[in-house]
Write an enzyme that holds these catalytic residues in place. Structure first.
Site, short mmCIF file in Angstrom:
data_model
loop_
_atom_site.label_atom_id
_atom_site.label_comp_id
_atom_site.label_asym_id
_atom_site.label_seq_id
_atom_site.Cartn_x
_atom_site.Cartn_y
_atom_site.Cartn_z
N ASN A 9 0.87 -1.18 0.00
CA ASN A 9 0.00 0.00 0.00
C ASN A 9 0.91 1.23 0.00
O ASN A 9 1.49 1.57 1.02
CB ASN A 9 -0.89 -0.03 1.26
CG ASN A 9 -1.71 1.23 1.41
OD1 ASN A 9 -1.76 2.08 0.52
ND2 ASN A 9 -2.35 1.38 2.56
N LYS A 11 0.14 4.24 -0.26
CA LYS A 11 -0.50 5.42 0.34
C LYS A 11 -0.28 6.63 -0.57
O LYS A 11 -0.25 6.48 -1.79
CB LYS A 11 -0.01 5.64 1.77
CG LYS A 11 -0.12 4.35 2.61
CD LYS A 11 0.10 4.55 4.07
CE LYS A 11 -0.07 3.22 4.80
NZ LYS A 11 0.07 3.34 6.24
N HIS A 95 -9.36 1.13 5.20
CA HIS A 95 -8.05 1.35 5.81
C HIS A 95 -8.19 2.31 6.99
O HIS A 95 -9.03 3.22 6.97
CB HIS A 95 -7.07 1.92 4.77
CG HIS A 95 -5.66 1.92 5.29
ND1 HIS A 95 -5.18 2.91 6.10
CD2 HIS A 95 -4.67 1.00 5.16
CE1 HIS A 95 -3.93 2.60 6.44
NE2 HIS A 95 -3.59 1.46 5.88
N GLU A 97 -6.56 4.78 7.89
CA GLU A 97 -6.43 6.21 7.57
C GLU A 97 -7.73 6.75 6.96
O GLU A 97 -8.08 7.92 7.14
CB GLU A 97 -5.22 6.42 6.65
CG GLU A 97 -3.92 6.25 7.45
CD GLU A 97 -2.80 5.54 6.73
OE1 GLU A 97 -2.79 5.53 5.49
OE2 GLU A 97 -1.92 4.99 7.43
N GLU A 167 -5.01 -4.77 10.70
CA GLU A 167 -4.00 -3.73 10.86
C GLU A 167 -4.25 -2.97 12.17
O GLU A 167 -5.05 -2.02 12.19
CB GLU A 167 -4.05 -2.75 9.69
CG GLU A 167 -3.77 -3.38 8.34
CD GLU A 167 -3.21 -2.37 7.34
OE1 GLU A 167 -2.17 -2.66 6.75
OE2 GLU A 167 -3.80 -1.29 7.17
N GLY A 173 2.89 2.45 10.73
CA GLY A 173 3.83 3.56 10.55
C GLY A 173 4.57 3.95 11.82
O GLY A 173 5.18 5.01 11.88
N SER A 213 3.89 -1.95 10.31
CA SER A 213 5.35 -2.01 10.49
C SER A 213 5.95 -3.37 10.10
O SER A 213 6.86 -3.86 10.78
CB SER A 213 5.72 -1.61 11.92
OG SER A 213 5.31 -0.28 12.17
N GLY A 235 5.16 1.53 4.56
CA GLY A 235 6.49 2.12 4.37
C GLY A 235 7.49 1.22 3.66
O GLY A 235 8.18 1.66 2.73
#
Ligand code: 13P
Length: 256
Positions: A9, A11, A95, A97, A167, A173, A213, A235
């Protein structure tokens, strides 16, 4: 036997040049590998470029969101059909976010899940608790609410085109990964929920990914858990070598 999935992902990261280069490098790495499934989810404007770069490889394309209406006056939104036009097989929905930054509710997410599955677009449905919810021992309650809300009206047949991603929000993150025990316990809860609310076959065949992570050095341990069927990576999916390391870990675990 459930295939392990390595999904990236991206993002709101990359630019046209770096998205193309990343997709190209990963296509070269993955080639026709079929022991696992690799999915790349770039930002909307780079979907077609990434699709071109991964064509000829076994990598699949995914988007990070969609809208539930098919067309019309919905400025700024993207329909399921539009995503399919760009070559998407998957869309990430729910998600954290989207839930916590954009304020999407389980009801909003459910409308999108229904719209995507209706048109044959696969859904990666994300669920996960906040730190304070975990600390208040509410993890399973939150997962139950999000599963029930997100999958409202979806049949066992529809579930065949759904992947669940657990998640935990506190692990996204932050560099704080859930322990293998914490991940396995949540995944086991989710699979049991699927078995109770659908049936044992549906629960057994569904892939449940862990996200939060994930790095090359913790991926193999996480994916070796009986109920962890791969990773949704943020990330570490932005660099070919780190996502490549996670892909290698998945291949290694899947080949035993
Ligand atoms: P990180 O891997 O950066 O923690 O992000 C996880 C995530 O949100 C994937 O969807």
């Amino acid at each position: 036997m459930r295939k392990l999935v390595a999904a990236g992902n991206w993002k709101m990261n990359t630019d046209l040049k770096s998205a193309a280069a990343l997709a190209e490098a990963l296509a070269q790495k993955v080639q026709q590998e079929s022991s696992i499934e690799v999915v790349l989810c770039p930002p909307f404007p780079y979907l077609t470029t990434v699709k071109e770069k991964i064509s000829g490889s076994s990598i699949k394309l995914g988007a990070q969101n969609c809208y539930h209406e098919a067309e019309g006056a919905f400025t700024g939104e993207t329909s399921v059909g539009m995503l399919q036009d760009t070559g998407c097989d998957w869309v990430i929905l729910g998600h954290s976010e989207r839930r916590h930054v954009m304020g999407e509710t389980d009801e909003d997410i459910n409308k999108k899940v229904v719209a995507a599955l209706d048109k044959g677009l696969g859904v990666i449905l994300c669920v996960g608790e906040l730190l304070e919810e975990r600390q208040a021992d509410k993890t399973n309650d939150v997962l139950e609410t999000q599963m029930k809300g997100g999958l409202q009206g979806i049949s066992a047949e529809g579930l065949k085109n759904v992947i669940i991603a657990y998640e935990p929000v506190w692990a996204i993150g932050t560099g704080v990964t859930a322990t293998t025990e914490e991940a396995e316990s949540a995944h086991d809860f989710l699979r049991k929920w699927l078995s109770t609310n659908y049936n044992a076959d549906a629960a057994e065949s569904m892939q449940i990914l862990y996200g939060g992570s994930v790095k090359p050095d913790n991926a193999a341990d996480l994916m070796s858990q009986p109920n962890v069927d791969g990773a949704l990576v943020g990330g570490a999916s932005l660099k070919a070598d780190s996502f490549g390391g996670i892909i290698d870990a998945a291949i290694q675990v899947s080949k035993g």
